[in-house]
Design a protein around this motif. Sequence first.
Motif, PDB file in Angstrom:
ATOM      1  N   LYS A  22       0.916  -1.231  -0.095  1.00 12.79           N
ATOM      2  CA  LYS A  22       0.012  -0.097   0.045  1.00 12.79           C
ATOM      3  C   LYS A  22       0.811   1.198   0.174  1.00 12.79           C
ATOM      4  N   THR A  23       1.866   1.399   0.835  1.00 15.88           N
ATOM      5  CA  THR A  23       2.935   2.414   0.919  1.00 15.88           C
ATOM      6  C   THR A  23       3.488   2.625  -0.329  1.00 15.88           C
ATOM      7  N   ALA A  24       4.031   1.437  -1.086  1.00 18.54           N
ATOM      8  CA  ALA A  24       4.549   1.773  -2.512  1.00 18.54           C
ATOM      9  C   ALA A  24       3.622   2.324  -3.380  1.00 18.54           C
ATOM     10  N   LEU A  25       2.221   1.766  -3.342  1.00 17.34           N
ATOM     11  CA  LEU A  25       1.402   2.602  -4.384  1.00 17.34           C
ATOM     12  C   LEU A  25       1.137   4.135  -3.839  1.00 17.34           C
ATOM     13  N   ASN A  26       0.982   4.154  -2.564  1.00 22.04           N
ATOM     14  CA  ASN A  26       0.876   5.709  -2.333  1.00 22.04           C
ATOM     15  C   ASN A  26       1.988   6.514  -2.486  1.00 22.04           C
ATOM     16  N   GLU A  27       3.405   5.866  -2.612  1.00 22.19           N
ATOM     17  CA  GLU A  27       4.305   6.709  -2.935  1.00 22.19           C
ATOM     18  C   GLU A  27       4.408   7.114  -4.627  1.00 22.19           C
ATOM     19  N   LYS A  28       3.825   6.320  -5.405  1.00 22.37           N
ATOM     20  CA  LYS A  28       3.693   6.454  -6.687  1.00 22.37           C
ATOM     21  C   LYS A  28       2.596   7.240  -7.127  1.00 22.37           C
ATOM     22  N   ASN A  34      -9.864   0.418  -1.987  1.00 24.01           N
ATOM     23  CA  ASN A  34      -9.534  -1.026  -1.448  1.00 24.01           C
ATOM     24  C   ASN A  34      -8.724  -1.549  -2.730  1.00 24.01           C
ATOM     25  N   PRO A  35      -7.364  -1.444  -2.600  1.00 21.67           N
ATOM     26  CA  PRO A  35      -6.372  -1.955  -3.328  1.00 21.67           C
ATOM     27  C   PRO A  35      -5.996  -3.350  -3.274  1.00 21.67           C
ATOM     28  N   THR A  36      -6.076  -3.948  -4.355  1.00 22.54           N
ATOM     29  CA  THR A  36      -5.829  -5.570  -4.348  1.00 22.54           C
ATOM     30  C   THR A  36      -4.434  -6.023  -5.065  1.00 22.54           C
ATOM     31  N   LYS A  37      -4.192  -7.048  -5.038  1.00 21.50           N
ATOM     32  CA  LYS A  37      -2.839  -7.508  -5.899  1.00 21.50           C
ATOM     33  C   LYS A  37      -2.757  -6.984  -7.290  1.00 21.50           C
ATOM     34  N   LEU A  38      -4.062  -7.282  -7.634  1.00 21.12           N
ATOM     35  CA  LEU A  38      -4.404  -6.888  -9.148  1.00 21.12           C
ATOM     36  C   LEU A  38      -4.201  -5.447  -9.373  1.00 21.12           C
ATOM     37  N   THR A  39      -4.418  -4.434  -8.545  1.00 24.30           N
ATOM     38  CA  THR A  39      -4.031  -2.932  -8.485  1.00 24.30           C
ATOM     39  C   THR A  39      -2.308  -2.927  -8.637  1.00 24.30           C
ATOM     40  N   LEU A  40      -1.842  -3.648  -7.973  1.00 20.62           N
ATOM     41  CA  LEU A  40      -0.463  -3.648  -7.910  1.00 20.62           C
ATOM     42  C   LEU A  40       0.112  -4.147  -9.317  1.00 20.62           C
ATOM     43  N   LEU A  41      -0.469  -5.207  -9.753  1.00 24.93           N
ATOM     44  CA  LEU A  41      -0.359  -5.419 -10.986  1.00 24.93           C
ATOM     45  C   LEU A  41      -0.422  -4.486 -12.198  1.00 24.93           C
ATOM     46  N   ALA A  42      -1.496  -4.047 -12.054  1.00 21.09           N
ATOM     47  CA  ALA A  42      -1.934  -3.163 -13.068  1.00 21.09           C
ATOM     48  C   ALA A  42      -0.862  -1.842 -12.980  1.00 21.09           C
ATOM     49  N   ALA A  43      -0.670  -1.321 -11.679  1.00 23.25           N
ATOM     50  CA  ALA A  43       0.380  -0.245 -11.731  1.00 23.25           C
ATOM     51  C   ALA A  43       1.752  -0.552 -12.312  1.00 23.25           C
ATOM     52  N   ALA A  44       2.431  -1.725 -11.999  1.00 22.75           N
ATOM     53  CA  ALA A  44       3.589  -2.116 -12.608  1.00 22.75           C
ATOM     54  C   ALA A  44       3.329  -2.289 -14.255  1.00 22.75           C
ATOM     55  N   LEU A  45       2.489  -2.747 -14.852  1.00 23.95           N
ATOM     56  CA  LEU A  45       2.153  -2.702 -16.150  1.00 23.95           C
ATOM     57  C   LEU A  45       2.320  -1.428 -16.881  1.00 23.95           C
ATOM     58  N   PHE A  46       1.481  -0.515 -16.110  1.00 27.63           N
ATOM     59  CA  PHE A  46       1.344   0.967 -16.480  1.00 27.63           C
ATOM     60  C   PHE A  46       2.753   1.618 -16.740  1.00 27.63           C
ATOM     61  N   GLU A  47       3.743   1.414 -15.292  1.00 30.48           N
ATOM     62  CA  GLU A  47       4.966   1.749 -15.395  1.00 30.48           C
ATOM     63  C   GLU A  47       5.843   1.429 -16.710  1.00 30.48           C
ATOM     64  N   LYS A  48       5.826   0.151 -16.929  1.00 32.13           N
ATOM     65  CA  LYS A  48       6.406  -0.389 -18.063  1.00 32.13           C
ATOM     66  C   LYS A  48       6.005   0.172 -19.294  1.00 32.13           C
ATOM     67  N   ALA A  49       4.685   0.489 -19.301  1.00 34.09           N
ATOM     68  CA  ALA A  49       3.975   1.082 -20.628  1.00 34.09           C
ATOM     69  C   ALA A  49       4.622   2.646 -20.760  1.00 34.09           C
TER      70      ALA A  49
END
Length: 84
Positions: A22-28, A34-49
Amino acid sequence: MKKGIEQELKKITALKLNDEEKTALNEKGITVKNPTKLTLLAAALFEKAAKGDLSALKEIFSRLDGENGDISGVVLIDDIKNSN
């Protein structure tokens, strides 16, 4: 076997994030109620893009636009190429 893996992935991606995640997402700058592991995956995919990973761009467009994702992706890539 494929169905079993898909079901397990759905269960895993629905899990809530731990405090560190959660902290890692907030820092970004990503705040989700209600973030889930899917939220984390979507954020990582977006960063790569955002860094120019074409396969990540294609995946995002395919998820957002369905079959039209390839067309949008090509236009976007052409626009980036022509802007330099």
